[in-house]
Enzyme design. Sequence first.
Site, PDB file in Angstrom:
ATOM      1  N   CYS A  79      20.396 -27.074 -24.241  1.00 22.20           N
ATOM      2  CA  CYS A  79      21.539 -27.864 -24.713  1.00 22.20           C
ATOM      3  C   CYS A  79      22.471 -28.198 -23.540  1.00 22.20           C
ATOM      4  O   CYS A  79      22.122 -29.000 -22.689  1.00 22.20           O
ATOM      5  CB  CYS A  79      22.259 -27.130 -25.838  1.00 22.20           C
ATOM      6  N   HIS A 167      17.933 -25.874 -29.751  1.00 18.62           N
ATOM      7  CA  HIS A 167      18.097 -24.424 -29.557  1.00 18.62           C
ATOM      8  C   HIS A 167      16.846 -23.671 -30.031  1.00 18.62           C
ATOM      9  O   HIS A 167      16.651 -23.501 -31.235  1.00 18.62           O
ATOM     10  CB  HIS A 167      19.326 -23.936 -30.323  1.00 18.62           C
ATOM     11  N   GLU A 169      16.327 -20.536 -29.776  1.00 15.53           N
ATOM     12  CA  GLU A 169      16.657 -19.160 -30.118  1.00 15.53           C
ATOM     13  C   GLU A 169      17.034 -18.968 -31.586  1.00 15.53           C
ATOM     14  O   GLU A 169      17.012 -17.849 -32.094  1.00 15.53           O
ATOM     15  CB  GLU A 169      17.796 -18.654 -29.215  1.00 15.53           C
TER      16      GLU A 169
END
Length: 509
Positions: A79, A167, A169
Amino acid sequence: MHETIIILDFGSQYTQLIARRVRELNVYCEIYPFHNIPEFNLNIKGVILSGSPYSVNQSGAPVVDLSDFRGEIPILGICYGAQYISKISGGKVDVCETREYGRANLQYIDTKNPLLHGLSPNTQVWMSHGDTILDIPDNFEIIASTADVKVAGFEVRNEKIWGIQFHPEVFHTMEGTTLLKNFVVDICGCTQDWTPKSFIEESIEHLKQLIGNDEVILGLSGGVDSTVAAVLLSKAIGNHLHCLFIDNGLLRKDEFRNVLASYQRMQLNVKAIDASEQFLEALKGISEPEAKRKTIGRIFIETFDKEASKLEGIKWLGQGTIYPDVIESVSVNGPSATIKSHHNVGGLPATMHLKIVEPLKSLFKDEVRRVGKELGIGKEFLSRHPFPGPGLGIRVIGEITRESLDILREADAIFIEALKQAGLYDTVWQAFVVLLPVKAVGVMGDERTYENVLAIRSVQSTDGMTADWSRLPYDFLAQVSSNLINHVKGINRVVYDISSKPPATIEWE
């Protein structure tokens, strides 16, 4: 020293989640603020740049010098990290027409690229950014796109640098673990040797060398962290470890007796101290939450110091500090605002002049549980919900009295046992009851009552930093409410807390 992935934190709410996902791959990683980069060494195998609440074009936005790493080891920007790499390389980053937030699908994926190998066509990812990469330098190659984001992923040719605008994660990125594994294992070459067993073996050897025959004192709380720290230290130095288990009068029903018996069965060198009278006397007349926490912390320190002074030759203070405690003590933009005081570490080193040993300070909470399991610690500790240091003192809203604590203990025992009987205890992250300083009118039999209101709190979380309220079954809540009102004298109304964190905190105080 383990092979290490460095995560540079630009202030993203997801930075700790990146680290936990990497650790779940049995790869060691460390988080550093972007302005405090560690010196390069051969153990560092890769660098991940986190997201950020900033725009890369914003005045005061985080800036980092990557010259020590660039060209030496692989770099992955996530990002903001990806946008930053693009901007400093000559690309164009600007504000989106509409903020891109939420689920998206990768309509183009270069599955031959080592970062994206194994990803499924049209796989779902999670976007969360106001800026987007509009133009990329000539030596950048687009490796992923969505319907709205042309440069959803890129590689910098011949530089071992990748960037993604989504993202990996978060759970909403369905194959994020695959992407992170591709980076840390295949690209960075990490051998996945960060395991509970290896941690225990290395820690015991390190503690033996560090402490030798010195004496160590440690305060046990009954929680996961202090218990695992004590067992690890005990395996390293045996009875040179002296544990103190202090009853502050704010524990759950029968907890002091039951937990002490468990510690004794574990053959820990533990001394039990009943200091409940001192705590409750000091708390008389105090109702402000922060004042209660500080009073409880002060009396704990005084009690601990008094008992420690009775022991000879103590040179070390053992603590159950874990990695989030360490990370949160160093904010990206300086010390963060105080939300509430913690006293697991506050004050003791300064007053006792002891060296500190923190065997768990590199572990996240879920890793502590896995290490505890490997050590053979029972489920009664490892599956226990988090319990605050100030105990029930912050679950009695307002002034603490013996009567209010008795009501709260009975109610808490009924609620927790009901969760266990219904098979719900292990499905929620934390659950408890709160006694409110509010009275309500009720009817019991043919009589009007005017008694206390009790709040039930149950949340889902991974690390306590954010949390959502648990959707417990209505029938279960109805039965619990009935049991609480019928069996706990002084309660005639039960409410259910449906607040999430943020904006609320998990505890009420």
